[in-house]
Design a protein around this motif. Structure first.
Motif, PDB file in Angstrom:
ATOM      1  N   TYR A 116      35.958  35.747  42.396  1.00 46.39           N
ATOM      2  CA  TYR A 116      36.722  36.274  41.542  1.00 46.39           C
ATOM      3  C   TYR A 116      38.415  35.416  41.226  1.00 46.39           C
ATOM      4  O   TYR A 116      38.765  35.250  40.925  1.00 46.39           O
ATOM      5  CB  TYR A 116      37.692  38.470  41.841  1.00 46.39           C
ATOM      6  CG  TYR A 116      36.291  38.772  41.238  1.00 46.39           C
ATOM      7  CD1 TYR A 116      36.257  39.035  40.337  1.00 46.39           C
ATOM      8  CD2 TYR A 116      35.299  39.294  42.723  1.00 46.39           C
ATOM      9  CE1 TYR A 116      35.397  40.045  39.985  1.00 46.39           C
ATOM     10  CE2 TYR A 116      34.810  40.736  41.664  1.00 46.39           C
ATOM     11  CZ  TYR A 116      34.595  40.660  41.197  1.00 46.39           C
ATOM     12  OH  TYR A 116      33.531  41.035  40.635  1.00 46.39           O
ATOM     13  N   ARG A 117      39.183  35.446  42.676  1.00 47.62           N
ATOM     14  CA  ARG A 117      40.001  34.259  43.217  1.00 47.62           C
ATOM     15  C   ARG A 117      39.538  33.294  41.976  1.00 47.62           C
ATOM     16  O   ARG A 117      40.150  31.977  42.698  1.00 47.62           O
ATOM     17  CB  ARG A 117      41.365  35.148  44.332  1.00 47.62           C
ATOM     18  CG  ARG A 117      41.854  35.875  43.935  1.00 47.62           C
ATOM     19  CD  ARG A 117      41.487  37.521  43.737  1.00 47.62           C
ATOM     20  NE  ARG A 117      40.575  38.551  44.251  1.00 47.62           N
ATOM     21  CZ  ARG A 117      40.259  39.368  44.797  1.00 47.62           C
ATOM     22  NH1 ARG A 117      40.162  39.994  42.640  1.00 47.62           N
ATOM     23  NH2 ARG A 117      39.823  39.648  44.923  1.00 47.62           N
ATOM     24  N   SER A 118      37.974  32.602  43.359  1.00 45.25           N
ATOM     25  CA  SER A 118      38.603  31.224  43.520  1.00 45.25           C
ATOM     26  C   SER A 118      38.173  30.542  42.610  1.00 45.25           C
ATOM     27  O   SER A 118      38.017  29.229  42.120  1.00 45.25           O
ATOM     28  CB  SER A 118      37.265  30.937  44.814  1.00 45.25           C
ATOM     29  OG  SER A 118      37.302  31.015  45.849  1.00 45.25           O
ATOM     30  N   THR A 119      37.488  31.433  41.575  1.00 48.48           N
ATOM     31  CA  THR A 119      36.856  31.401  40.005  1.00 48.48           C
ATOM     32  C   THR A 119      36.859  31.159  39.103  1.00 48.48           C
ATOM     33  O   THR A 119      37.116  30.985  37.941  1.00 48.48           O
ATOM     34  CB  THR A 119      35.076  31.532  40.326  1.00 48.48           C
ATOM     35  OG1 THR A 119      34.661  30.806  41.370  1.00 48.48           O
ATOM     36  CG2 THR A 119      33.936  30.301  39.486  1.00 48.48           C
ATOM     37  N   LEU A 120      36.456  32.747  38.849  1.00 49.46           N
ATOM     38  CA  LEU A 120      36.839  34.093  37.924  1.00 49.46           C
ATOM     39  C   LEU A 120      38.328  33.473  37.296  1.00 49.46           C
ATOM     40  O   LEU A 120      38.677  33.384  36.102  1.00 49.46           O
ATOM     41  CB  LEU A 120      36.780  35.460  37.925  1.00 49.46           C
ATOM     42  CG  LEU A 120      36.278  35.725  36.009  1.00 49.46           C
ATOM     43  CD1 LEU A 120      35.561  35.321  35.326  1.00 49.46           C
ATOM     44  CD2 LEU A 120      36.199  37.309  36.310  1.00 49.46           C
ATOM     45  N   THR A 121      38.626  33.798  38.199  1.00 52.51           N
ATOM     46  CA  THR A 121      40.570  34.341  37.432  1.00 52.51           C
ATOM     47  C   THR A 121      40.998  32.696  36.673  1.00 52.51           C
ATOM     48  O   THR A 121      41.778  32.532  35.817  1.00 52.51           O
ATOM     49  CB  THR A 121      41.664  34.484  38.313  1.00 52.51           C
ATOM     50  OG1 THR A 121      40.900  36.262  38.537  1.00 52.51           O
ATOM     51  CG2 THR A 121      43.265  34.792  37.811  1.00 52.51           C
TER      52      THR A 121
END
Length: 208
Positions: A116-121
């Motif tokens: 989530y924090r490193s990639t998706l958002t």
């Protein structure tokens, strides 16, 4: 970019709510499977956690310290200590040390911060601007539907609370340029939530 972001947004809740439960793994298997999924996801979508960021380490240490202090204060106050001691023990069938030293940091915190924090958002922010942050947090909440169902927790409340936590984690990531800060906060929240009731039961003379 829009198609890539859409695919990236669909995969995590599909994994958490459908694929992983269907595998029927125990907690050790789930930790291994989650780690493999997160590593592959981050590689395919080119996530950038920036783990060694000094700014991320400082901010994360401060945030985690505040959470740990809050748990310590709750344990020190008789009323809240008794409340914590009365909570159901919902931990997995492994030793507390294994749970808090391996499965929470590795199977939950590391994997979710990678996805989530490193990639998706960041990917959603590239595709949708500021709205991408909210979308990332919403997907983070949706990914907890099956875990909430399995624990007999209210699904809507779980999605909402997890989504709000996602917004806080994303703010830390955006302000520091690193997933380290939200990871440390995430770890303090989850590990503290696992340990505090068990410590409270010991302090009031109850069962472990």
């Amino acid at each position: 970019m829009a198609v890539k972001a859409l695919v990236a947004a669909v995969l995590p809740p599909l994994w958490s709510n459908r694929v992983l439960p269907a595998l029927g793994l125990d907690i050790r298997g789930r930790t291994a499977a989650n780690t493999g999924f997160a590593a592959a996801y981050t590689l395919v979508f080119r996530g950038a956690p920036n783990w060694l960021s000094p700014r991320g380490l400082r901010a994360g240490a401060i945030a985690a310290g505040l959470v740990v202090s809050g748990y310590a204060a709750a344990l020190a106050v008789p009323a809240t200590r008794r409340h914590l001691a009365g909570l159901d023990d919902r931990g997995p069938a492994v030793h507390t040390v294994e749970w808090t030293a391996l499965h929470i940091p590795g199977g939950t915190v590391l994997t979710e911060e990678l996805v989530y924090r490193s990639t998706l958002t960041p990917l959603l922010e590239q595709a949708a601007g500021a709205a991408g942050t909210g979308l990332g947090a919403f997907v983070f909440g949706l990914s907890h539907i099956q875990p909430a169902r399995a624990a007999a927790d209210p699904i809507a409340a779980t999605v909402a609370i997890t989504g709000i936590a996602g917004l806080v984690f994303d703010r830390l990531r955006r302000d520091t340029g690193s997933a380290t800060a939200p990871a440390l906060l995430h770890l303090a929240l989850n590990a503290g939530g696992a340990l505090a009731p068990r410590l409270a039961r010991r302090l009031v003379g109850g069962r472990r």
